[in-house]
Design a protein around this motif. Structure first.
Motif, mmCIF file in Angstrom:
data_model
loop_
_atom_site.group_PDB
_atom_site.id
_atom_site.type_symbol
_atom_site.label_atom_id
_atom_site.label_comp_id
_atom_site.label_asym_id
_atom_site.label_seq_id
_atom_site.Cartn_x
_atom_site.Cartn_y
_atom_site.Cartn_z
ATOM 1 N N ALA A 62 0.828 -1.211 0.000
ATOM 2 C CA ALA A 62 0.000 0.000 0.000
ATOM 3 C C ALA A 62 0.859 1.255 0.000
ATOM 4 N N LYS A 63 1.967 1.207 0.699
ATOM 5 C CA LYS A 63 2.861 2.373 0.720
ATOM 6 C C LYS A 63 3.374 2.688 -0.681
ATOM 7 N N VAL A 64 3.673 1.638 -1.436
ATOM 8 C CA VAL A 64 4.190 1.831 -2.800
ATOM 9 C C VAL A 64 3.077 2.247 -3.746
ATOM 10 N N LYS A 65 1.972 1.513 -3.744
ATOM 11 C CA LYS A 65 0.901 1.749 -4.714
ATOM 12 C C LYS A 65 0.108 3.019 -4.445
ATOM 13 N N LEU A 66 -0.157 3.302 -3.164
ATOM 14 C CA LEU A 66 -1.038 4.428 -2.845
ATOM 15 C C LEU A 66 -0.292 5.722 -2.564
ATOM 16 N N VAL A 67 0.888 5.636 -1.966
ATOM 17 C CA VAL A 67 1.600 6.853 -1.579
ATOM 18 C C VAL A 67 2.924 6.993 -2.335
ATOM 19 N N HIS A 68 3.190 6.078 -3.237
ATOM 20 C CA HIS A 68 4.343 6.164 -4.141
ATOM 21 C C HIS A 68 5.682 6.175 -3.409
ATOM 22 N N VAL A 69 5.762 5.460 -2.296
ATOM 23 C CA VAL A 69 7.069 5.263 -1.665
ATOM 24 C C VAL A 69 7.912 4.392 -2.596
ATOM 25 N N ARG A 70 9.153 4.747 -2.812
ATOM 26 C CA ARG A 70 10.006 4.010 -3.738
ATOM 27 C C ARG A 70 10.340 2.629 -3.178
ATOM 28 N N GLU A 71 10.271 1.634 -4.022
ATOM 29 C CA GLU A 71 10.603 0.274 -3.595
ATOM 30 C C GLU A 71 12.043 0.194 -3.102
ATOM 31 N N GLU A 72 12.925 1.021 -3.695
ATOM 32 C CA GLU A 72 14.318 1.032 -3.263
ATOM 33 C C GLU A 72 14.436 1.506 -1.807
ATOM 34 N N GLU A 125 9.281 10.235 2.882
ATOM 35 C CA GLU A 125 8.603 10.063 1.595
ATOM 36 C C GLU A 125 7.090 10.015 1.770
ATOM 37 N N LEU A 126 6.633 9.336 2.798
ATOM 38 C CA LEU A 126 5.183 9.261 3.053
ATOM 39 C C LEU A 126 4.590 10.644 3.272
ATOM 40 N N ALA A 127 5.246 11.462 4.087
ATOM 41 C CA ALA A 127 4.720 12.792 4.392
ATOM 42 C C ALA A 127 4.714 13.692 3.162
ATOM 43 N N GLU A 128 5.832 13.712 2.426
ATOM 44 C CA GLU A 128 5.918 14.584 1.258
ATOM 45 C C GLU A 128 4.985 14.133 0.150
ATOM 46 N N ASN A 129 4.916 12.832 -0.087
ATOM 47 C CA ASN A 129 4.058 12.326 -1.161
ATOM 48 C C ASN A 129 2.580 12.486 -0.837
ATOM 49 N N ALA A 130 2.219 12.339 0.428
ATOM 50 C CA ALA A 130 0.812 12.533 0.818
ATOM 51 C C ALA A 130 0.386 13.966 0.525
ATOM 52 N N ALA A 131 1.234 14.914 0.883
ATOM 53 C CA ALA A 131 0.920 16.318 0.613
ATOM 54 C C ALA A 131 0.830 16.579 -0.883
ATOM 55 N N LEU A 190 12.207 1.077 0.602
ATOM 56 C CA LEU A 190 11.797 -0.019 1.481
ATOM 57 C C LEU A 190 12.832 -1.132 1.511
ATOM 58 N N ALA A 191 13.437 -1.395 0.357
ATOM 59 C CA ALA A 191 14.427 -2.470 0.295
ATOM 60 C C ALA A 191 15.691 -2.111 1.066
ATOM 61 N N GLU A 192 16.085 -0.838 0.978
ATOM 62 C CA GLU A 192 17.340 -0.421 1.601
ATOM 63 C C GLU A 192 17.181 -0.049 3.080
ATOM 64 N N HIS A 193 16.056 0.637 3.406
ATOM 65 C CA HIS A 193 15.905 1.163 4.758
ATOM 66 C C HIS A 193 14.762 0.509 5.556
ATOM 67 N N GLY A 194 13.808 -0.088 4.854
ATOM 68 C CA GLY A 194 12.663 -0.686 5.523
ATOM 69 C C GLY A 194 11.543 0.318 5.726
ATOM 70 N N ALA A 195 10.380 -0.208 6.111
ATOM 71 C CA ALA A 195 9.225 0.666 6.366
ATOM 72 C C ALA A 195 9.397 1.446 7.664
ATOM 73 N N VAL A 196 10.112 0.860 8.621
ATOM 74 C CA VAL A 196 10.342 1.534 9.904
ATOM 75 C C VAL A 196 11.646 2.317 9.793
ATOM 76 N N SER A 197 11.546 3.477 9.174
ATOM 77 C CA SER A 197 12.753 4.271 8.925
ATOM 78 C C SER A 197 12.399 5.730 8.698
ATOM 79 N N ALA A 198 13.376 6.585 8.912
ATOM 80 C CA ALA A 198 13.189 8.007 8.661
ATOM 81 C C ALA A 198 12.964 8.265 7.179
ATOM 82 N N GLU A 199 13.673 7.505 6.346
ATOM 83 C CA GLU A 199 13.543 7.688 4.894
ATOM 84 C C GLU A 199 12.118 7.418 4.427
ATOM 85 N N CYS A 200 11.530 6.327 4.909
ATOM 86 C CA CYS A 200 10.154 5.995 4.544
ATOM 87 C C CYS A 200 9.187 7.053 5.068
ATOM 88 N N ALA A 201 9.384 7.511 6.304
ATOM 89 C CA ALA A 201 8.502 8.516 6.898
ATOM 90 C C ALA A 201 8.531 9.817 6.112
#
Length: 412
Positions: A310-320, A335-341, A322-333
């Protein structure tokens, strides 16, 4: 005036419901300068209720009862009190008309036992029930005042606020004006806050300083008495200034406000909008924001993106990411915030991703949380939290931290 609150109902003793009425009444009474020294809970038994009443009369001048005013046979509060005081019950026609009107509007037949709810203590001041059927009542007898209130909080609270408080205030010493103010703090524990204010608390007299730990927050109730209201307010202002000079960085509002209400007001004042992407909180931020009337003026929308898919399909978090840093990470957070806006056309974005518990995730222990923040024209940020609580508490604290962080980001 000293008060005692007697809650009537076997369901309270059985642990089936929580006695929130006593907490509400104590806070309301403290605000008008009435001391509550005792809480009593008694079951639906007339003998035990009579004994509780006798004990209360030995130590309190105002006795407030909640519950036992309904139509069933085990609702015996007013009958027991009438017998104890040597008085009778009489029909209150206004209450009876209100009850009949209720059943008429609901297109239901009124059973005979519902007439019982319109009976009141003879000579009492009747407190209208605008949210139910059984009226409340206030009676002066000898050296005591007796107030009877319905048990359901949605009936009792507005009745007491609108009719009960004025009835009590009219019997109090009108020479003294009592003023209360609640200061709200987030990000500091009760013990740490008390340590900062220890000398002020120890020296308190007028105003009084009452810290209280809440749901991941701390409040301080200041209460002052003076010949004039203006004088009481000035006393509170002086103590508040001393308190905020020490712990002002944790202060966020007054009285019945909340972090979410303060965030809403700030967004409204700045004519800004926000969007949200939530993982571990599962939509809790959005629920708490949209419960506020007028939220549509500041809230564009949000996504619950619980899975990585869902993070990838709905909020366009890059698969890279998630693969490199995981969902529990500052990088994912971030991207989620910026892409949601961006996706929802908002001025700001907020995200929540992490481990609510009780199991670990991606090697991170429960309570590991990242809150992402994005404000248009600025780089996205992420704040790491390490929370220690149950799954439910971690989710609640996460949302409060998010609201607090966004408030601070928008202020400066």
């Amino acid at each position: 005036m000293n008060a005692e609150i007697i809650a009537v109902g076997s369901e309270l003793l059985l642990g089936q419901i929580t006695n929130t009425n006593a907490r509400f009444l104590s806070a309301q009474l403290a605000a008008i300068g009435v001391n509550v020294y005792h809480h009593t809970v008694v079951g639906d038994n007339p003998d035990r209720l009579k004994r509780a009443l006798e004990i209360a009369e030995e130590r309190s001048s105002l006795i407030i009862f909640t519950g036992g005013l309904g139509p069933t046979k085990d609702d015996l509060t007013k009958e027991t009190i009438a017998k104890h005081l040597g008085t009778s019950l009489e029909m209150d026609e206004s209450a009876m008309q209100s009850i009949q009107s209720y059943f008429s509007r609901a297109n239901r037949k009124m059973t005979e036992n519902n007439r019982k709810q319109a009976l009141v203590l003879k000579g009492s001041h009747v407190l209208p029930n605008e949210n139910g059927m059984a009226p409340g009542m206030f009676l002066a007898a000898g050296r005591h005042y007796y107030m009877l209130l319905p048990g359901p909080p949605f009936e009792m609270e507005p009745m007491f606020a609108k009719y009960g408080i004025p009835a009590i205030a009219a019997k109090m010493d009108t020479q003294a004006k009592i003023v209360s103010r609640v200061l709200r703090f987030f990000g500091i524990g009760e013990a740490a806050l008390e340590a900062q204010l220890e000398d002020l608390i120890e020296a308190q007299s007028n105003p009084t300083i009452a810290p209280l730990a809440g749901e991941s927050e701390v409040t301080i109730r200041l209460t002052a008495g003076n010949a004039t209201e203006e004088g009481a307010i000035q006393l509170i202002d002086e103590v508040e200034a001393k308190i905020l000079s020490r712990v002002g960085q944790f202060f966020y509002g007054y009285d019945d406000t909340s972090l979410m209400k303060e965030l809403f007001k700030l967004l409204k004042e700045k004519n800004l909008t926000v969007a949200a992407a939530e993982s571990l909180t599962g939509g809790l931020f959005q629920e708490q924001l949209t419960v506020i009337p007028g939220a549509s003026s500041v809230f564009k929308g949000g996504v619950v993106c619980y899975s990585n898919e869902a993070k990838v399909k709905l909020v366009h978090v890059r698969e890279e990411t998630l693969a490199e840093h995981g969902a529990v990470s500052a990088e994912c957070a971030r991207e989620l915030a910026e892409n949601a806006a961006s996706l929802l056309g908002a001025d700001a974005g907020i995200s929540f991703t992490g481990v609510a518990g009780p199991e670990a995730l991606e090697g991170h222990p429960p309570g590991t949380v990242f809150v992402g923040l994005f404000i248009k024209g600025q780089p996205a940020l992420a704040e790491k939290l390490m929370l220690a609580g149950t799954r439910e508490i971690n989710r609640i604290r996460t949302v409060k931290h998010g609201a607090s962080l966004l408030i601070q980001a928008l202020k400066y």
